[in-house]
Design a protein around this motif. Structure first.
Motif, PDB file in Angstrom:
ATOM      1  N   GLN A  50       0.833  -1.211   0.000  1.00  0.00           N
ATOM      2  CA  GLN A  50       0.000   0.000   0.000  1.00  0.00           C
ATOM      3  C   GLN A  50       0.865   1.257   0.000  1.00  0.00           C
ATOM      4  OE1 GLN A  50      -3.201  -0.203  -0.353  1.00  0.00           O
ATOM      5  NE2 GLN A  50      -4.273  -1.392   1.220  1.00  0.00           N
ATOM      6  N   TYR A  53       2.109   1.744  -3.474  1.00  0.00           N
ATOM      7  CA  TYR A  53       1.020   2.170  -4.361  1.00  0.00           C
ATOM      8  C   TYR A  53       0.638   3.631  -4.094  1.00  0.00           C
ATOM      9  CZ  TYR A  53       0.231  -2.748  -5.669  1.00  0.00           C
ATOM     10  OH  TYR A  53       0.364  -4.016  -6.140  1.00  0.00           O
ATOM     11  N   MET A  60      -0.266   4.684 -10.972  1.00  0.00           N
ATOM     12  CA  MET A  60      -0.562   3.265 -10.813  1.00  0.00           C
ATOM     13  C   MET A  60      -1.845   2.891 -11.552  1.00  0.00           C
ATOM     14  SD  MET A  60       0.878   0.742  -9.445  1.00  0.00           S
ATOM     15  CE  MET A  60       0.187  -0.830  -9.948  1.00  0.00           C
ATOM     16  N   ARG A  61      -2.794   3.795 -11.555  1.00  0.00           N
ATOM     17  CA  ARG A  61      -4.075   3.498 -12.199  1.00  0.00           C
ATOM     18  C   ARG A  61      -4.029   3.744 -13.703  1.00  0.00           C
ATOM     19  NH1 ARG A  61      -5.667   4.854  -7.100  1.00  0.00           N
ATOM     20  NH2 ARG A  61      -5.178   7.038  -7.393  1.00  0.00           N
TER      21      ARG A  61
ATOM     22  N   SER B  66     -11.021  -2.529  -1.366  1.00  0.00           N
ATOM     23  CA  SER B  66      -9.810  -2.956  -0.658  1.00  0.00           C
ATOM     24  C   SER B  66      -8.760  -1.859  -0.598  1.00  0.00           C
ATOM     25  CB  SER B  66      -9.211  -4.154  -1.390  1.00  0.00           C
ATOM     26  OG  SER B  66      -9.041  -3.825  -2.761  1.00  0.00           O
ATOM     27  N   ASN B  67      -9.037  -0.719  -1.251  1.00  0.00           N
ATOM     28  CA  ASN B  67      -8.028   0.319  -1.419  1.00  0.00           C
ATOM     29  C   ASN B  67      -6.752  -0.273  -2.011  1.00  0.00           C
ATOM     30  OD1 ASN B  67      -6.797   2.839  -1.320  1.00  0.00           O
ATOM     31  ND2 ASN B  67      -6.069   2.541   0.776  1.00  0.00           N
ATOM     32  N   TRP B  68      -6.929  -1.033  -3.055  1.00  0.00           N
ATOM     33  CA  TRP B  68      -5.823  -1.745  -3.702  1.00  0.00           C
ATOM     34  C   TRP B  68      -5.980  -1.540  -5.203  1.00  0.00           C
ATOM     35  CZ3 TRP B  68      -1.864  -4.029  -1.240  1.00  0.00           C
ATOM     36  CH2 TRP B  68      -1.074  -4.928  -1.928  1.00  0.00           C
ATOM     37  N   PRO B  69      -4.951  -1.034  -5.892  1.00  0.00           N
ATOM     38  CA  PRO B  69      -5.162  -0.586  -7.276  1.00  0.00           C
ATOM     39  C   PRO B  69      -5.073  -1.669  -8.347  1.00  0.00           C
ATOM     40  CG  PRO B  69      -2.954  -0.024  -6.567  1.00  0.00           C
ATOM     41  CD  PRO B  69      -3.614  -0.696  -5.398  1.00  0.00           C
TER      42      PRO B  69
END
Lengths: 81, 110
Positions: A50, A53, A60-61, B66-69
């Motif tokens: 995390q 990220y 990242m997106r 999940s706050n996961w990208p």
């Protein structure tokens, strides 16, 4: 995206980190990163990833299709050698 | 929006091992999803999958949930455990199998 840009972004987000990023397809969107930082101490893998990220934020997106992550404390990094 | 979150919650509750992935277990559409599925196939444990490529709303919602990208995302016993790298690492260190088996054994005894 250049791997160096990713290194810079991660290092900015986790200032005590040693970062090494490799573009493993040469296409500028699949990367492999090894991040070594004392701030990972006492944190689980989810929290460590995390942090990375978060440092990358929107990149990242949008720009990064795939990022393989290894997050290690300095002690773990030593043991791998 | 609320509906999709409910859908995610019931999926991770009903399936002790739930994988949100690209494609399905027979035809994964991404190397990372394929690698993740392969690990659970190798463990020989039951698991369910949901294909985010066929459901753009789910693809977006699961990342916020999940706050996961990234995809894939693995949930064990309702909890987010990680993506491909974490699952791979847990498998290599031998942590994954006992964790999954403990959860499945606890369910069987209920």
């Amino acid at each position: 995206m250049d791997p160096k840009e990713i290194e810079t972004m991660i290092a900015r987000g986790i200032p005590d980190a040693q970062v090494e990023v490799r573009d493993y397809t040469g296409g500028g969107d699949h990367f492999e990163a090894i991040v070594v930082s004392p701030s990972f101490e006492g944190k689980g893998l989810i929290e460590r990833h995390q942090l990375v990220y978060q440092a990358l934020g929107d990149a990242m997106r949008v720009q990064v299709h795939a990022l393989t992550l290894k997050t290690l404390t300095p002690a773990q990094y030593q043991n791998r050698r | 929006m609320a509906d999709i979150i409910e859908k995610i919650e019931s999926a991770v509750k009903e399936n002790k091992v739930m994988i949100f992935m690209k494609g399905d277990r027979s035809f994964p559409q991404c190397g990372f999803s394929a690698a993740t599925v392969a690990i659970f196939e190798q463990l020989g444990v039951p698991f369910a999958t949901a294909d985010v490529l066929s459901d753009p709303e789910l693809r977006d919602a699961i990342k916020r949930y999940s706050n996961w990208p990234t995809i894939p995302q693995v949930y064990i016993d309702g909890k987010f455990v990680g993506g491909c790298d974490i699952i791979r690492e847990m498998h290599e260190t031998g942590e994954l199998e006992p964790m999954v088996k403990a959860v499945l054994a606890a369910t069987a005894h209920q």
